[in-house]
Scaffold this motif. Structure first.
Motif, PDB file in Angstrom:
ATOM      1  N   TRP A 125     -19.431  12.028 -22.181  1.00 22.66           N
ATOM      2  CA  TRP A 125     -19.493  12.696 -20.891  1.00 22.66           C
ATOM      3  C   TRP A 125     -20.908  13.146 -20.575  1.00 22.66           C
ATOM      4  CZ3 TRP A 125     -17.226  12.612 -16.586  1.00 22.66           C
ATOM      5  CH2 TRP A 125     -17.470  13.599 -15.623  1.00 22.66           C
TER       6      TRP A 125
ATOM      7  N   PRO B 288     -22.495  12.308 -15.084  1.00 25.97           N
ATOM      8  CA  PRO B 288     -23.012  12.298 -13.711  1.00 25.97           C
ATOM      9  C   PRO B 288     -22.821  10.943 -13.048  1.00 25.97           C
ATOM     10  CG  PRO B 288     -24.568  13.283 -15.226  1.00 25.97           C
ATOM     11  CD  PRO B 288     -23.499  12.706 -16.061  1.00 25.97           C
TER      12      PRO B 288
ATOM     13  N   THR C  45     -19.349  10.643 -12.002  1.00 28.03           N
ATOM     14  CA  THR C  45     -19.079  11.547 -10.898  1.00 28.03           C
ATOM     15  C   THR C  45     -19.519  10.919  -9.576  1.00 28.03           C
ATOM     16  OG1 THR C  45     -19.551  13.321 -12.428  1.00 28.03           O
ATOM     17  CG2 THR C  45     -19.356  13.905 -10.110  1.00 28.03           C
ATOM     18  N   PHE C  46     -20.695  10.323  -9.628  1.00 30.28           N
ATOM     19  CA  PHE C  46     -21.159   9.675  -8.398  1.00 30.28           C
ATOM     20  C   PHE C  46     -20.279   8.493  -8.015  1.00 30.28           C
ATOM     21  CE2 PHE C  46     -25.272  11.840  -9.122  1.00 30.28           C
ATOM     22  CZ  PHE C  46     -25.380  12.402  -7.870  1.00 30.28           C
TER      23      PHE C  46
ATOM     24  N   ALA D 172     -17.134   8.396  -8.488  1.00 29.30           N
ATOM     25  CA  ALA D 172     -15.756   8.826  -8.259  1.00 29.30           C
ATOM     26  C   ALA D 172     -15.197   8.438  -6.885  1.00 29.30           C
ATOM     27  CB  ALA D 172     -15.638  10.326  -8.491  1.00 29.30           C
ATOM     28  N   PRO D 173     -15.954   8.640  -5.803  1.00 25.78           N
ATOM     29  CA  PRO D 173     -15.377   8.272  -4.499  1.00 25.78           C
ATOM     30  C   PRO D 173     -14.992   6.796  -4.451  1.00 25.78           C
ATOM     31  CG  PRO D 173     -17.409   9.510  -4.212  1.00 25.78           C
ATOM     32  CD  PRO D 173     -17.303   9.202  -5.664  1.00 25.78           C
TER      33      PRO D 173
ATOM     34  N   VAL E 150     -11.766   6.229  -6.294  1.00 30.97           N
ATOM     35  CA  VAL E 150     -10.593   6.604  -5.506  1.00 30.97           C
ATOM     36  C   VAL E 150     -10.207   5.436  -4.603  1.00 30.97           C
ATOM     37  CG1 VAL E 150      -9.736   8.124  -3.694  1.00 30.97           C
ATOM     38  CG2 VAL E 150     -11.085   9.061  -5.565  1.00 30.97           C
TER      39      VAL E 150
ATOM     40  N   ASP F  69      12.267  -6.939   3.180  1.00 29.07           N
ATOM     41  CA  ASP F  69      12.202  -7.162   4.624  1.00 29.07           C
ATOM     42  C   ASP F  69      11.390  -6.088   5.338  1.00 29.07           C
ATOM     43  OD1 ASP F  69      13.727  -4.911   4.761  1.00 29.07           O
ATOM     44  OD2 ASP F  69      15.534  -5.880   5.487  1.00 29.07           O
ATOM     45  N   LEU F  70      10.577  -5.334   4.632  1.00 34.52           N
ATOM     46  CA  LEU F  70       9.692  -4.300   5.177  1.00 34.52           C
ATOM     47  C   LEU F  70      10.375  -2.957   5.359  1.00 34.52           C
ATOM     48  CD1 LEU F  70       7.715  -6.051   8.073  1.00 34.52           C
ATOM     49  CD2 LEU F  70       6.784  -5.357   5.900  1.00 34.52           C
ATOM     50  N   PHE F  71      11.663  -2.950   5.738  1.00 32.66           N
ATOM     51  CA  PHE F  71      12.294  -1.685   6.095  1.00 32.66           C
ATOM     52  C   PHE F  71      13.220  -1.168   5.003  1.00 32.66           C
ATOM     53  CE2 PHE F  71      12.218  -3.456  10.682  1.00 32.66           C
ATOM     54  CZ  PHE F  71      10.855  -3.302  10.718  1.00 32.66           C
ATOM     55  N   THR F  72      13.926  -2.066   4.341  1.00 31.17           N
ATOM     56  CA  THR F  72      14.884  -1.622   3.331  1.00 31.17           C
ATOM     57  C   THR F  72      14.331  -1.903   1.933  1.00 31.17           C
ATOM     58  OG1 THR F  72      16.012  -3.719   3.540  1.00 31.17           O
ATOM     59  CG2 THR F  72      16.906  -1.893   4.784  1.00 31.17           C
TER      60      THR F  72
ATOM     61  N   TYR G 220      -5.853 -17.865  14.296  1.00 29.62           N
ATOM     62  CA  TYR G 220      -4.956 -16.941  14.991  1.00 29.62           C
ATOM     63  C   TYR G 220      -5.304 -16.860  16.472  1.00 29.62           C
ATOM     64  CZ  TYR G 220      -2.391 -12.725  16.188  1.00 29.62           C
ATOM     65  OH  TYR G 220      -1.545 -11.832  16.785  1.00 29.62           O
TER      66      TYR G 220
ATOM     67  N   TYR H 240       0.961 -14.452   7.306  1.00 28.58           N
ATOM     68  CA  TYR H 240       1.080 -13.326   8.243  1.00 28.58           C
ATOM     69  C   TYR H 240       2.354 -13.443   9.079  1.00 28.58           C
ATOM     70  CZ  TYR H 240      -0.003 -10.659  12.477  1.00 28.58           C
ATOM     71  OH  TYR H 240       0.053  -9.814  13.544  1.00 28.58           O
ATOM     72  N   LYS H 241       2.620 -14.661   9.555  1.00 26.32           N
ATOM     73  CA  LYS H 241       3.820 -14.851  10.370  1.00 26.32           C
ATOM     74  C   LYS H 241       5.074 -14.574   9.564  1.00 26.32           C
ATOM     75  CE  LYS H 241       3.800 -18.771  12.801  1.00 26.32           C
ATOM     76  NZ  LYS H 241       3.803 -18.894  14.263  1.00 26.32           N
TER      77      LYS H 241
ATOM     78  N   PHE I  32       4.982 -10.470   8.774  1.00 25.31           N
ATOM     79  CA  PHE I  32       5.112  -9.515   9.869  1.00 25.31           C
ATOM     80  C   PHE I  32       5.941 -10.040  11.027  1.00 25.31           C
ATOM     81  CE2 PHE I  32       1.265  -8.196   7.637  1.00 25.31           C
ATOM     82  CZ  PHE I  32       1.622  -6.877   7.377  1.00 25.31           C
TER      83      PHE I  32
END
Lengths: 445, 297
Positions: B9, B14, B17-18, B20-21, B24, B46-49, B234, B255-256, B259
């Motif tokens: 460490w 350091p 730490t830099f 870290a963003p 994430v 199916d996206l919803f269930t 597209y 994609y088709k 979505f």
């Protein structure tokens, strides 16, 4: 090490801030992405939802359409905000094809608009999967007032016995004709009850005079009505295809005959204009004389063309049943909404308020509310009156259709593809129909 | 043990730490979605269930899906014609610009411009106008007696217009080629010239062999990005991949499916298959590179 300390503190603070804001942003929608989709009993909270008056509420509303409709509905929303200052309406609008891709993406992300303009084509895809809120409670409490609506019209928004959407206006498919082009070609106008043979004669006659970059029509529509006239359905109640190969072969043979005679545009032009509507379409630029279309769009096209437009039924089959079915545009509420009360308020305003109807008029066809129909009739332009009279005349022929199966819209895409393959001469009619059936049956399993 | 961690460490703290963003972002925006899509590719979702586990079903289905196979064919055509064409254009222009002309940096900027917005929606719309019915290209060809037609609405030519669009975005490989050309020591050319080597000789015996490492780099980078092309198809086809599926790129079909038709499990399986395809093609290019790439030792 010492010199890093300040940097360490700053970066840590930034991180904590980023995390917190990410969580705050997510908390509103996170419930939906984990389990909200199952739809188990989420309807109950509609009635008990806490009122949020005094506090400003941001309500998201989505619709599809062309520029003219966007302008009109924007002023409708402005009016609503003026009357209910505690609600701010965030509007999301696009054309019809892009609308559904966008809605699917938003819904999957738990980020659907609160009030959604809806279409029967997609009802099963959304209602069956619990993405829409059943409206029965809101209707029972009178928060969405449907007392002036015919029961049949209310039922047209039901899925599996529950109300999921309420009508903005109803429409019955028909055929528009441009009188200017008919006069020019010296062809008599079609009759209200013309047959498929009459239709073929008319189109062939038109094509003798309209040539170069003008045609009788862009494509033969009305296949749904065509199979219903033969006592069948496009989609049967069991969710499979409801017609036989021979039906589609007969239909595409008509298409092929018109194509070979030059009554339909060449394959390239047809492909170019397949999805173009209104001001960009062939009919909207007086390059075709006939158009299979939902009746509510008659006034939209009339504003675009010089010639007077008439409307007749889709061609009938002598001795057959009637093919007509009621369709239209509807309003639904997302199952994920945080503001069911405000959403209901907006819908009720849209359906039953004179101030709203003054702006909206009969954009999607005759209104659901009989009272509002009587109110608006004297204030309409001639094409709107003609459209309403058409729906009133033809409504007697309309018969309900079975609920559409999941993925019905994908099957319709296959239909377009089959037609295109015939246009380009890539497949014979029989081959195109065989391939359509093979793929469609797989999708509808 | 504790000592070790403390020491680690002290030395690297350091730095991490830099970082870290970025970590994430890596975990929440890249790795988490990636692994959930890996899981979803084995499900019916199916996206919803809730997703249903179906094992290898999606992958098996792909090879029975004619539109999937068509999308593979279209994408392969785009990559294996578009990329060599683009690199040839980039290399030729780099040679042209490497001759010490005045205002070089201006030319470089101008030729680089198409790549900056080549992948954008605006350019795809422009392309539709240029190659569409009554567009610029049709009008130009009409002078040469080729009948006016809509190149984009014709299944024979629609993909070709997209390949040309791809080749037109030669800017970034061109800049890399140019940098490579500048690295070649001028002494080699001088001694070759003294020995009587002509211009063509110098090109084929000196320039091209010495630039092959750059060719390898550009080929791999461009293959990877071409496989993932989406926007041009597209926009130019209005989201349909038409006419007659002739511009149904792999990613557009994905994609088709995901979505448009609510088959996100299938779409995820397609995404992972694409990853495998790109990895395989890249590996093949690397393996063959031993035969044709020349490293100056």
């Amino acid at each position: 090490m010492r010199k890093f300390r300040w940097a360490f503190v700053i970066v840590s603070l930034l991180l904590v801030w980023a995390l917190v804001s990410a969580c705050a942003g997510g908390s509103g929608t996170s419930t939906t992405s984990t389990g909200g989709g199952s739809g188990s009993g989420s309807s109950g909270n509609a009635g008990s939802g806490q009122t949020t008056d005094k506090q400003t509420v941001e309500l998201r509303v989505a619709w599809w359409g062309g520029q003219a409709r966007h302008d009109m509905q924007n002023s409708l929303m402005d009016k609503f905000e003026e009357l209910y200052p505690h609600i701010k309406v965030k509007r999301e609008f696009t054309d019809f094809a892009g609308y559904w891709d966008r809605l699917a993406t938003q819904t999957a992300g738990g980020n659907a608009p609160d009030v959604i303009t809806f279409h029967p084509t997609y009802l099963s895809d959304y209602a069956k999967r619990g993405a829409l809120m059943p409206l029965d409670d809101l209707v029972a409490q009178g928060k969405i007032n449907l007392s002036d609506f015919d029961q049949a019209i209310i039922d047209s928004g039901k899925y599996d016995g529950k109300i999921y959407m309420v009508t903005l206006g109803n429409s019955i498919p028909g055929v528009f004709y441009n009188k200017k082009l008919f006069d020019e070609a010296g062809v008599p106008y079609p009759d209200m009850d013309w047959t498929w043979d009459d239709f073929m004669d008319t189109a062939l006659k038109l094509s003798e005079k309209l040539n170069g970059d003008r045609w009788a029509l862009q494509r033969v529509g009305g296949f749904n009505g065509f199979v219903r006239q033969r006592g069948k359905e496009y989609f049967a109640a069991d969710g499979k295809l409801g017609f036989d190969k021979q039906d589609l072969i007969d239909f595409f043979n008509m298409h092929k005959r018109l194509l070979d005679a030059g009554a339909l545009p060449d394959a390239n032009t047809a492909a170019e204009y397949l999805h173009l509507e209104h001001e960009r379409s062939l009919f909207g630029n007086e390059r075709t004389a006939l158009l299979f279309m939902n009746s509510n769009q008659l006034p939209i096209y009339q504003r675009l063309v010089e010639g007077e437009l008439g409307i007749v039924r889709e061609p009938v089959t002598p001795g057959g049943q009637t093919g007509e079915a009621v369709t239209g545009a509807y309003l639904a509420i997302s199952a994920d909404t945080k503001y069911p009360e405000e959403a209901a308020l907006l819908i009720d305003f849209w359906l039953n308020h004179e101030a709203a109807i003054d702006i909206f008029k009969t954009e999607h066809g005759p209104l659901g509310s009989k009272k509002m129909n009587e109110y608006i009739k004297p204030r309409l332009e001639p094409a709107q009156v003609k459209m309403i009279e058409y729906v009133e005349t033809v409504a007697q022929y309309a018969r309900p259709q079975p609920d559409r199966p999941l993925n019905a819209s994908e099957v319709e895409e296959l239909y377009n593809l089959a037609e295109q393959a015939i246009n380009f001469g890539a497949k014979s009619v029989e081959q195109a129909v065989d391939d359509f059936f093979a793929e469609a049956e797989k999708i509808l399993q | 043990m504790m000592q070790g961690i403390r020491k680690f460490w002290k030395e690297n703290g350091p730095g991490y730490t830099f970082l870290a963003p970025w970590f994430v972002g890596l975990f929440t925006l890249t790795l988490a979605p990636m692994f959930s899509s890996l899981y979803l590719s084995f499900t019916n979702y199916d996206l919803f269930t809730k997703p249903d586990w179906i094992g290898w079903g999606n992958f098996a289905e792909m090879f029975r899906d004619p539109r999937y196979l068509k999308s593979l064919e279209v994408t392969a055509g785009y990559v294996f014609i578009g990329v060599p064409l683009q690199l040839a254009v980039a290399f030729s222009l780099a040679l042209l610009l490497n001759r010490g002309i005045r205002g070089l940096s201006l030319y470089r900027a101008v030729y680089y411009l198409p790549s900056l917005f080549g992948g954008s929606v605006a350019i795809a719309i422009l392309w539709r106008q240029v190659f569409g019915g009554g567009g610029l290209v049709s009008d130009l060809l009409a002078w040469f007696g080729i009948p006016n037609q809509n190149w984009i609405a014709d299944p024979e030519h629609a993909l070709l217009t997209l390949i040309i669009l791809h080749a037109w975005q030669f800017g970034s490989p061109m800049v890399i080629f140019l940098a490579g050309l500048k690295q070649i020591p001028t002494e080699i050319y001088e001694s070759a010239a003294i020995d009587g080597a002509g211009r063509l000789h110098r090109l084929f015996r000196i320039t091209i062999p010495l630039i092959t490492p750059i060719v390898l780099f550009n080929t791999i980078m461009q293959i990877i990005s071409a496989f993932q092309a989406f926007t041009p198809a597209y926009i130019v086809s209005g989201g349909s991949g038409g006419p007659l599926d002739s511009t149904l790129f792999y990613t557009l079909y994905l994609y088709k499916k995901g979505f448009g038709n609510f088959q996100m499990g299938y779409a995820s399986a397609m995404a992972w298959t694409l990853l495998a395809i790109i990895a395989t093609v890249t590996a093949i290019v690397f393996l063959t590179s031993r035969k044709w790439v020349y490293y100056e030792e």
